[in-house]
Scaffold this motif. Structure first.
Motif, mmCIF file in Angstrom:
data_model
loop_
_atom_site.group_PDB
_atom_site.id
_atom_site.type_symbol
_atom_site.label_atom_id
_atom_site.label_comp_id
_atom_site.label_asym_id
_atom_site.label_seq_id
_atom_site.Cartn_x
_atom_site.Cartn_y
_atom_site.Cartn_z
ATOM 1 N N GLU A 168 68.694 82.485 45.002
ATOM 2 C CA GLU A 168 68.550 81.316 46.269
ATOM 3 C C GLU A 168 67.142 80.516 45.481
ATOM 4 O O GLU A 168 67.245 79.355 46.236
ATOM 5 C CB GLU A 168 67.834 82.109 47.412
ATOM 6 N N ILE A 169 66.187 80.874 44.919
ATOM 7 C CA ILE A 169 65.036 80.187 44.566
ATOM 8 C C ILE A 169 65.276 78.764 43.967
ATOM 9 O O ILE A 169 64.833 77.857 43.948
ATOM 10 C CB ILE A 169 64.166 80.697 43.593
ATOM 11 N N PHE A 170 66.716 78.676 43.422
ATOM 12 C CA PHE A 170 66.931 77.441 42.617
ATOM 13 C C PHE A 170 67.927 76.547 43.510
ATOM 14 O O PHE A 170 68.557 75.321 43.142
ATOM 15 C CB PHE A 170 67.937 77.850 41.508
ATOM 16 N N GLU A 171 68.218 76.870 44.674
ATOM 17 C CA GLU A 171 69.171 76.004 45.769
ATOM 18 C C GLU A 171 68.418 74.741 45.834
ATOM 19 O O GLU A 171 69.354 73.754 46.028
ATOM 20 C CB GLU A 171 69.135 76.711 47.060
ATOM 21 N N GLY A 172 67.380 74.314 45.632
ATOM 22 C CA GLY A 172 66.745 73.019 45.785
ATOM 23 C C GLY A 172 66.834 72.104 44.834
ATOM 24 O O GLY A 172 66.752 70.841 44.840
ATOM 25 N N ALA A 173 67.383 72.471 43.643
ATOM 26 C CA ALA A 173 67.514 71.890 42.260
ATOM 27 C C ALA A 173 68.709 70.810 42.482
ATOM 28 O O ALA A 173 69.601 71.139 43.104
ATOM 29 C CB ALA A 173 67.932 72.781 41.139
ATOM 30 N N ALA A 174 68.422 69.748 41.905
ATOM 31 C CA ALA A 174 69.367 68.748 41.873
ATOM 32 C C ALA A 174 70.833 69.037 40.973
ATOM 33 O O ALA A 174 71.772 68.454 41.428
ATOM 34 C CB ALA A 174 68.794 67.522 41.498
ATOM 35 N N TYR A 175 70.424 69.872 39.911
ATOM 36 C CA TYR A 175 71.656 70.202 39.248
ATOM 37 C C TYR A 175 72.074 71.469 39.281
ATOM 38 O O TYR A 175 71.378 72.314 40.253
ATOM 39 C CB TYR A 175 70.990 70.144 37.643
ATOM 40 N N ASP A 176 73.233 71.820 38.490
ATOM 41 C CA ASP A 176 74.116 73.295 38.560
ATOM 42 C C ASP A 176 73.689 73.967 37.694
ATOM 43 O O ASP A 176 73.956 75.243 37.667
ATOM 44 C CB ASP A 176 75.091 73.073 38.968
ATOM 45 N N THR A 177 73.510 73.452 36.486
ATOM 46 C CA THR A 177 73.661 74.189 35.140
ATOM 47 C C THR A 177 72.299 74.728 34.745
ATOM 48 O O THR A 177 70.943 74.024 35.101
ATOM 49 C CB THR A 177 74.002 73.150 34.041
ATOM 50 N N SER A 191 53.973 67.919 36.295
ATOM 51 C CA SER A 191 53.347 66.644 37.041
ATOM 52 C C SER A 191 52.128 67.354 37.896
ATOM 53 O O SER A 191 52.194 68.401 38.089
ATOM 54 C CB SER A 191 54.473 66.195 38.066
ATOM 55 N N TYR A 192 51.611 66.402 38.390
ATOM 56 C CA TYR A 192 50.426 66.644 39.255
ATOM 57 C C TYR A 192 50.771 67.036 40.718
ATOM 58 O O TYR A 192 49.919 67.690 41.368
ATOM 59 C CB TYR A 192 49.353 65.635 39.091
ATOM 60 N N GLU A 193 51.776 66.353 41.083
ATOM 61 C CA GLU A 193 52.290 66.586 42.327
ATOM 62 C C GLU A 193 53.520 67.370 42.297
ATOM 63 O O GLU A 193 54.564 66.794 42.106
ATOM 64 C CB GLU A 193 52.513 65.167 43.062
ATOM 65 N N HIS A 194 53.435 68.640 42.942
ATOM 66 C CA HIS A 194 54.540 69.507 42.856
ATOM 67 C C HIS A 194 55.594 69.144 44.042
ATOM 68 O O HIS A 194 55.059 69.112 45.244
ATOM 69 C CB HIS A 194 54.066 71.133 42.938
ATOM 70 N N ARG A 195 56.694 68.666 43.835
ATOM 71 C CA ARG A 195 57.712 68.616 44.905
ATOM 72 C C ARG A 195 58.798 69.472 44.959
ATOM 73 O O ARG A 195 59.642 69.374 46.018
ATOM 74 C CB ARG A 195 57.967 66.878 44.588
ATOM 75 N N LEU A 196 59.278 70.101 44.019
ATOM 76 C CA LEU A 196 60.616 70.906 43.808
ATOM 77 C C LEU A 196 60.526 71.783 45.280
ATOM 78 O O LEU A 196 59.807 72.863 44.902
ATOM 79 C CB LEU A 196 60.526 71.380 42.346
ATOM 80 N N ASP A 197 61.501 71.590 45.652
ATOM 81 C CA ASP A 197 62.010 72.676 46.968
ATOM 82 C C ASP A 197 62.023 74.145 46.198
ATOM 83 O O ASP A 197 62.839 74.165 45.048
ATOM 84 C CB ASP A 197 63.025 72.464 47.482
ATOM 85 N N GLY A 198 61.757 75.192 46.904
ATOM 86 C CA GLY A 198 62.073 76.806 46.268
ATOM 87 C C GLY A 198 60.993 77.173 45.239
ATOM 88 O O GLY A 198 60.794 78.384 45.382
ATOM 89 N N ALA A 199 60.078 76.382 44.548
ATOM 90 C CA ALA A 199 58.981 77.050 43.524
ATOM 91 C C ALA A 199 57.977 77.635 44.519
ATOM 92 O O ALA A 199 57.442 77.134 45.552
ATOM 93 C CB ALA A 199 58.763 75.754 42.832
ATOM 94 N N VAL A 200 57.697 78.657 43.826
ATOM 95 C CA VAL A 200 56.357 79.386 44.507
ATOM 96 C C VAL A 200 55.041 78.882 43.927
ATOM 97 O O VAL A 200 54.787 78.891 42.583
ATOM 98 C CB VAL A 200 56.621 81.060 44.369
#
Length: 557
Positions: A168-177, A191-200
């Motif tokens: 489930e943690i990867f569901e916010g990723a743009a890619y599938d692979t 990056s200095y600004e974390h934006r990726l959904d799902g990351a702890v």
């Protein structure tokens, strides 16, 4: 220490520096670390270690600018113990965790792992990709792994080629692979600004005044990972068509299953008939070539990841102070000598690529090939040394820093490898010791009930065979501990091998009964006992019970 500024500042300059560069006040100048660990990657699968077909220009460039270690070895050729050995800088016999051990790493042992020690000493830490190490009470379900990093974007166990299918943690990723999802996580961490959904995340931004250590652990080119490739419409073209228009040669010394006349090892040593079915792709040339193509595609994808990461480091302005380490957790047999899988102590499974790139390498060492013996348990000790952090007394690895400066010679005279994954799949206990020329291997009896018998009983009783094959119960803890201690108590091997790697790098000719090399054999038998004793260390391993009986949601991998 890292290089100091060659300029001497006057008091007036220091005042202006304090006023106009307040962001730099308190900044930590220690190096950053980017550690990339692949899976099932034997030495010889990239351009820089001799492969003429697989396209890995970015990794080849990394090798040309860093140091390539031509004699790097794992300690155990199995995912979980090898990765824990890297974390803790310990041999498996010391840390005591494997698929069949019925244990997880205790919190007090994990507290001495390289990522926790670096975090405790001022590093901003991240983990992206695959975690194959059960940590804390409850193993993969404990949450201790996630809490141990400032940034965590990983799945436990095999994350397969399409991680969203299982985690489930990867569901916010743009890619599938997998490689592309790992790239998203790594880019987000850097990056200095974390934006990726799902990351702890324990901080919303990466601190500008702290050095970082990012561990990227892949599940490729692992045979199970490549086995789940499907050429989906969303896949990059790399994973659809690359390498499919060229002739794929079979590995050197390949033997198809139906052509095996003399097994590589005696039947009472290695029960090949009980090998996991997931390795059946080595049995025919057609199946094997398809899997090789997928491995090559995955490595080219990983190579692009390395290129993307180096570009990101440059964009963020940290490329001139970031050390990059590239390695694999072990190799894999691809039908050589009729063998499939890992666990054995041959070069195909224990010899791996290792590249260390340091922007501050002396010019004479850039692009150097190091022929000194090193092991993957040395990586943690090296990172801590380069970060000027005291190494925990629990570490068994040695710092490779002398080899990175050109100031020192060998850090190891011998390498010790082992296999304690002794199960119904036919693998025996194995211990091996080698120097630059000679390798000595010992095999012990495997009296476990064969997988074929368990599968039949499961069918007869209507039980899922996977529960029989992969569920570890409490009694297995004692079985595993006995396996770990038996040779120290004097158990004798049922088979031995001695190879001259200088004249026989493919380990074809067993010289164990050759009187001409009796001196070498006796020397290595003596070294074996020394290395075995040192690898075991003292005291009971710092582990917790982790079995089907102790955990409601137990999973082995």
């Amino acid at each position: 220490m890292r290089k100091q500024s060659p300029f001497i500042l006057t008091p007036l300059c220091l005042i202006f520096a304090a006023i106009f560069s307040s962001n730099a006040v308190g900044a930590d100048s220690r190096p950053n670390f980017l550690f990339v660990l692949t899976d099932d990657q034997s030495y010889g699968m990239m351009g820089c270690d001799g492969n003429q077909l697989t396209r890995t220009p970015n990794i080849d460039q990394l090798a040309r600018e860093g140091i390539f270690f031509d004699r790097a070895y794992v300690t155990s050729a199995i995912c979980t113990p090898s990765r824990i050995s890297i974390f803790l800088s310990q041999y498996e016999r010391k840390h005591g965790v494997n698929f069949n051990s019925g244990t997880s790493v205790a919190p007090e042992a994990w507290a001495k792992s390289y990522p926790v020690v670096m975090r405790d000493n001022g590093y901003y830490t991240g983990y992206v990709g695959k975690n194959h190490a059960p940590i804390g009470k409850g193993g993969y379900n404990s949450g201790l792994m996630e809490e141990s990093f400032d940034y965590f974007y990983a799945g436990h166990g095999h994350i397969r080629f399409y991680p969203k299918d299982v985690h489930e943690i990867f569901e916010g990723a743009a890619y599938d692979t997998q490689v592309e999802i790992v790239n998203e996580g790594a880019q987000d961490f850097l990056s200095y600004e974390h934006r990726l959904d799902g990351a702890v995340r324990f901080l919303e931004e990466r601190p500008a005044d702290k050095p970082f250590c990012l561990s990227i652990c892949l599940n490729l080119p692992h045979s199970a990972g490549t086995g789940t490739m499907q050429q989906r419409e969303s896949d990059d073209e790399i994973y659809k068509s690359l390498y499919r228009d060229i002739e794929i040669p079979l590995p050197k010394h390949y033997v198809a299953k139906d052509d095996i006349k003399t097994p590589r090892l005696p039947a009472d040593v290695l029960r090949a008939s009980d090998r996991q079915t997931s390795y059946d792709f080595v049995d025919t040339p057609e199946l094997l070539k398809e899997r090789i193509i997928r491995q090559m595609q995955s490595l080219t994808g990983i190579d692009r990841l390395i290129g993307n990461l180096r570009t990101k480091l440059e964009t963020e302005g940290v490329d001139d102070n970031t050390i990059i380490i590239f390695c694999s957790d072990h190799g894999l047999f691809m039908g050589q000598h009729g063998l499939g899988g890992k666990a054995l102590c041959y070069e195909q499974t224990t010899h791996v690529p290792l590249i260390i790139y340091d922007p501050e390498l002396p010019a004479v060492l850039k692009g150097a090939r190091c022929n000194e013996l090193v092991q993957t348990i040395d990586i943690a000790a090296t990172m801590l040394d380069l970060a000027d952090i005291e190494t925990p007394a629990t570490f068994q690895g040695k710092s490779m820093r002398p080899l990175l400066s050109g100031d020192g010679g060998a850090i190891r005279d011998h390498v010790f490898t082992e296999n304690l994954w002794v199960t119904h799949f036919g693998n025996p206990r194995i211990e091996a010791v080698q120097d630059k020329r000679w390798k000595y291997i010992r095999y012990y009896r495997n009296d476990r009930v064969p997988a074929s018998v368990k599968i039949q009983v499961a069918e007869d009783l209507g039980i899922k065979s996977s529960l029989m094959l992969y569920g570890v119960h409490d009694n297995e803890i004692a079985v595993y501990r006995n396996h770990a201690e038996a040779s120290l108590r004097g158990e004798q091997p049922i088979h031995e091998e001695l190879f001259d790697l200088e004249s026989d790098p493919d380990e074809l000719n067993n010289l164990i009964d050759d009187p001409a090399v009796k001196t070498q054999l006796e020397t290595l038998r003596s070294v074996w006992k020394q290395q075995l004793t040192a690898a075991r260390g003292e005291g009971f391993p710092a582990v917790l019970r982790y079995t089907v009986d102790s955990e409601k949601n137990y999973k082995s991998k």
